[in-house]
Design a protein around this motif. Structure first.
Motif, mmCIF file in Angstrom:
data_model
loop_
_atom_site.group_PDB
_atom_site.id
_atom_site.type_symbol
_atom_site.label_atom_id
_atom_site.label_comp_id
_atom_site.label_asym_id
_atom_site.label_seq_id
_atom_site.Cartn_x
_atom_site.Cartn_y
_atom_site.Cartn_z
ATOM 1 N N GLY A 50 0.801 -1.214 0.000
ATOM 2 C CA GLY A 50 0.000 0.000 0.000
ATOM 3 C C GLY A 50 0.835 1.265 0.000
ATOM 4 O O GLY A 50 0.302 2.361 -0.077
ATOM 5 N N THR A 51 2.149 1.114 0.086
ATOM 6 C CA THR A 51 3.054 2.258 0.023
ATOM 7 C C THR A 51 4.153 1.969 -0.983
ATOM 8 O O THR A 51 4.398 0.815 -1.340
ATOM 9 N N CYS A 100 0.106 4.801 -1.611
ATOM 10 C CA CYS A 100 -0.474 4.760 -2.955
ATOM 11 C C CYS A 100 -1.713 5.655 -2.976
ATOM 12 O O CYS A 100 -2.489 5.673 -2.012
ATOM 13 N N THR A 144 -5.594 3.428 -6.588
ATOM 14 C CA THR A 144 -4.465 2.553 -6.937
ATOM 15 C C THR A 144 -4.172 1.633 -5.759
ATOM 16 O O THR A 144 -4.710 1.820 -4.658
ATOM 17 N N TYR A 145 -3.272 0.682 -5.984
ATOM 18 C CA TYR A 145 -2.924 -0.258 -4.917
ATOM 19 C C TYR A 145 -1.537 -0.841 -5.195
ATOM 20 O O TYR A 145 -1.007 -0.762 -6.292
ATOM 21 N N ARG A 146 -0.942 -1.415 -4.177
ATOM 22 C CA ARG A 146 0.309 -2.173 -4.342
ATOM 23 C C ARG A 146 0.382 -3.242 -3.280
ATOM 24 O O ARG A 146 0.279 -2.951 -2.083
ATOM 25 N N SER A 197 5.340 -1.127 -8.131
ATOM 26 C CA SER A 197 4.788 0.226 -8.122
ATOM 27 C C SER A 197 3.289 0.161 -7.855
ATOM 28 O O SER A 197 2.683 -0.918 -7.863
ATOM 29 N N CYS A 198 2.693 1.318 -7.619
ATOM 30 C CA CYS A 198 1.244 1.393 -7.389
ATOM 31 C C CYS A 198 0.542 1.340 -8.739
ATOM 32 O O CYS A 198 0.812 2.177 -9.613
ATOM 33 N N SER A 224 -3.605 -1.971 -0.222
ATOM 34 C CA SER A 224 -2.798 -3.070 -0.752
ATOM 35 C C SER A 224 -3.596 -3.922 -1.726
ATOM 36 O O SER A 224 -3.054 -4.823 -2.345
#
Length: 734
Positions: free
Chosen positions: A26-27, A39, A43-45, A51-52, A66
């Protein structure tokens, strides 16, 4: 360490740090790797992403997410992918639909509807179109007030009140797209003044006017309307044809940059206007023709989205000469060249013969924004999202198809290569010449591997998605339908395993704009799926009957061989049951992650299929001991040991797969073990088990054949009978 080193991707540190700290899901690490930033919403990660990424269609997220959350039926994600909003009254969306669609006539529903209700013989008046504020970079901001259904709303054009912008309120209470065809853009006056200045003559030089045009399109390119594009094209043509003037290098560079600015910045909707796109492409040809007529050397001019190349012939020989068109090698934005910089010069090559009085010219386009066609989707700024929509749409179409029915959904073809506009120009007459009879132009395009793999990796059970690459030319004939056509072109494609790129060779009998189109077909396998289910159900039923026949018979249950058969039947039944369940958890999205139930199904299928093989090997071993080894072989606690092999040994392999692959162990599109984990956890053990079974089978057959040759002796017959009873659990005299 002798010196400070940079932190790894998505890890950060403070001054004086001895190690780096990984950013949480999430970051993502900032550019300096000093802080983990959240993020953005929409968007999400997750922990495995670099990357996001934007949320998928109809999924939303908050800042620092996330993962993304899917919108429920009756709702749809907003433009920012941050919130699920209700479908408006008179529209609906089921879980399989992409957007909220209007209900058909005599069908109506309230807000947040998942389906429409039929209202027989009742005319329902839908509420009026709601007030709406619309902002256009090109035409300005308009406030459309509430309007009754089936009424045309009008507003004065923002930049010239004498003209009107129009919007239609449909019977469903929804506004249609705005018709701005009469409205001038925010920069129409600037464009018109520039054209007038060029046409009437100016104290400025040709180079200064071209520089002014380049700067204007660089700054205001996003505000150009289709009408403005036509005026800019006319300005270019006028500037080129100014009397007693020769184009300087700087002037040519400025004109090419002008076209590039339009290709890059202008909205694709404006460039898809037929007349605007035609005139823009003709201006590019006019530039290169003017350069070719005043230049005797090879020339290559490149910008971000366009390149112009000239292959001049320097010989006194009047015979035809072979020219290799490798000019696009310096066009950095040609598809795939960023991933294959060392091989950039081969992304487009061609072969054509010319004479000493002819010049070969090529205009390369990085995208098809100025090539409007009903059969293709123009390039999106987010190619991954476009390909994802393509794959999703194919599956949605394919689900409802009958067996053997295959087609390409409208608008789902993609231009998968650079576009090459090839012409031969006579230096004596300055005319564009056609190919001579029986002459062909041969071109080799390299199709981007990213696009190819993205689509082909998408699959869903019950639907087969196929890709087709076709050499096509852009037909501008006024007699037929304008757009991409494969008439007069032959396609030959070869996949290069070393570069991972598909090379497409095109042989065409005429000159125009050429490219490779990627289309998609889908075939539904519903009948085959039904046959498979019926056969599996029949197998399960017969296996249940087998178990029911063995279990009540105490005499059979005392026989070791029948106990082994029963274990094999149980393993087969469990495999079929979990195979039935597998289809319920198969993912329908391209890049979906395996759900927990999907991973469990993959694990159990791996295990029970290996259990089948293990019990088959156990049965082969017991037959080998009974018929090959000396009679009377005894093994204490035999069934316990056999069970350890039949039920215990197979569990090791899926556990290895889980330890190796973790959450990535299962394929979300099949709910089975993913490559390469399956090599060690399934295919390897299967091959080993089959080899062992075949070796034992050969020994057993050898013993039986030897005994048959001596069957005249009574003792041998008795021995065969005894071994048969021991090995198979069946008395041959019964």
């Amino acid at each position: 360490m002798s010196s400070c080193v940079s932190c790894d991707e998505n890890s950060v540190s403070t001054a004086g740090a001895s190690s780096c700290t990984a950013c949480n899901a999430g970051t993502v690490a900032n550019d300096d790797s000093t802080k983990c930033d959240e993020c953005a919403a929409g968007t999400y990660r997750d922990a495995h992403m670099s990357s996001c990424d934007s949320c998928d269609e109809n999924t939303v997220s908050t800042a620092g997410a996330s993962s993304c959350t899917a919108c429920n039926a009756g709702t749809v994600a907003n433009d920012d992918l941050t919130e699920c909003v209700n479908c408006k009254r008179g529209t609906y969306r089921s879980s399989s639909m992409v957007s909220c669609e209007p209900c058909p006539g005599n069908v109506y529903e309230q807000e947040k509807a998942t389906q429409c209700k039929v209202i027989a013989k009742v005319t329902v008046k839908v509420s009026e179109c709601e007030t709406r504020i619309e902002t256009s970079v090109v035409y300005g901001t308009y406030t459309w007030t509430a309007t009754d259904p089936e009424i045309h709303a009008e507003l004065p054009c923002l930049y010239d009140g004498k003209f009107k912008a129009r919007k239609f309120c449909t019977a469903s209470g929804l506004f249609s797209e705005t018709d701005f065809s009469e409205c001038p853009s925010a920069v129409s006056t600037i464009v018109s003044d520039l054209l007038q200045e060029i046409e009437t003559g100016s104290s400025e030089t040709q180079e200064e006017m071209s520089d002014e045009m380049k700067d204007m399109t660089a700054v205001e390119g996003s505000k150009l309307s289709s009408s403005d594009v036509q005026k800019v094209s006319l300005s270019i043509d006028t500037l080129i044809n100014l009397p007693d003037s020769e184009l300087s290098n700087n002037t040519v560079d400025n004109l090419i940059s002008t076209i590039d600015n339009i290709q890059t910045n202008t909205d694709v909707t404006e460039l898809q206007d037929q007349q605007a796109s035609d005139e823009l492409r003709e201006s590019a040809v006019a530039i290169i023709r003017a350069v070719a007529l005043q230049n005797n050397n090879d020339v290559l001019k490149t910008e971000d989205s366009i390149a112009l190349g000239i292959a001049a012939v320097e010989t006194t020989d009047t015979s035809r000469m072979k020219q290799m068109l490798t000019l696009a090698g310096d066009l950095n934005v040609v598809k795939g060249s960023t991933n294959h910089k060392d091989d950039a010069k081969t992304f487009f090559t061609g072969e054509l013969t010319t004479t000493k009085d002819e010049v070969l010219t090529v205009v390369y386009y990085e995208n098809d924004k100025s090539f409007p066609s009903k059969t293709t989707s123009p390039k999106s700024t987010d190619e991954n999202m476009l390909l994802k929509e393509v794959a999703h749409s194919i599956v949605q179409v394919g689900v409802d198809k009958k067996e053997g029915d295959a087609s390409t959904p409208d608008g789902l073809s993609l231009v998968a290569s650079v576009i090459a506009d090839i012409n031969i120009i006579s230096k004596t007459s300055s005319e564009i010449l056609p190919l001579e009879a029986h002459q062909n132009v041969t071109m080799t395009f390299k199709v981007t591997d990213k696009a190819e793999k993205k689509v082909l990796s998408f699959s869903k059970r019950k639907t087969i998605v196929r890709q087709k690459l076709t050499c096509s030319f852009y037909n501008t004939s006024h007699t037929g339908e304008r757009g991409w056509s494969e008439k007069g072109c032959e396609t030959r494609s070869v996949f290069n395993a070393e570069t991972g790129v598909t090379e497409v060779k095109c042989i065409c009998d005429h000159l125009t704009s050429f490219a490779v189109l990627m289309s998609f077909t889908s075939e539904s396998n519903d009948k085959e799926e039904l046959v498979s289910l019926v056969l599996l159900a029949s197998s399960l039923f017969c296996l249940a009957l087998t178990a029911a026949a063995i279990l009540p018979n105490k005499k059979l249950m005392k026989m070791k061989s029948q106990k082994i058969n029963l274990m094999l039947v149980l393993a087969l039944m469990l495999s079929i049951v979990f195979f039935f369940l597998m289809d319920s958890f198969v993912a329908a999205e391209e890049e979906a992650k395996p759900s927990i139930p999907c991973s469990i199904i993959a694990f159990l299928l791996n295990y029970f299929w290996l259990c089948q093989l293990s019990w088959m090997v156990v049965e082969a071993v017991t037959m080998y001991l009974a018929m090959v080894k000396v009679l009377g072989v005894y093994m204490s606690h035999a069934m316990l040991k056999y069970s350890l092999v039949g039920w215990g040994l197979p569990i090791i392999f899926p556990l290895i797969g889980v330890a190796w692959g973790g959450a990535d162990f299962a394929d979300p599109k099949t709910c089975f073990i993913k490559y390469p984990y399956g090599i060690a956890t399934f295919y390897g053990p299967v091959v080993l088990g089959v080899v062992i079974s075949w070796v034992l089978f050969v020994f057993i057959v050898k013993v039986i054949m030897t005994a048959i040759k001596t069957q005249a002796e009574k003792t041998d017959e008795a021995e065969i009978k005894m071994r048969t009873v021991s090995g198979y659990g069946i008395d041959p005299d019964i």
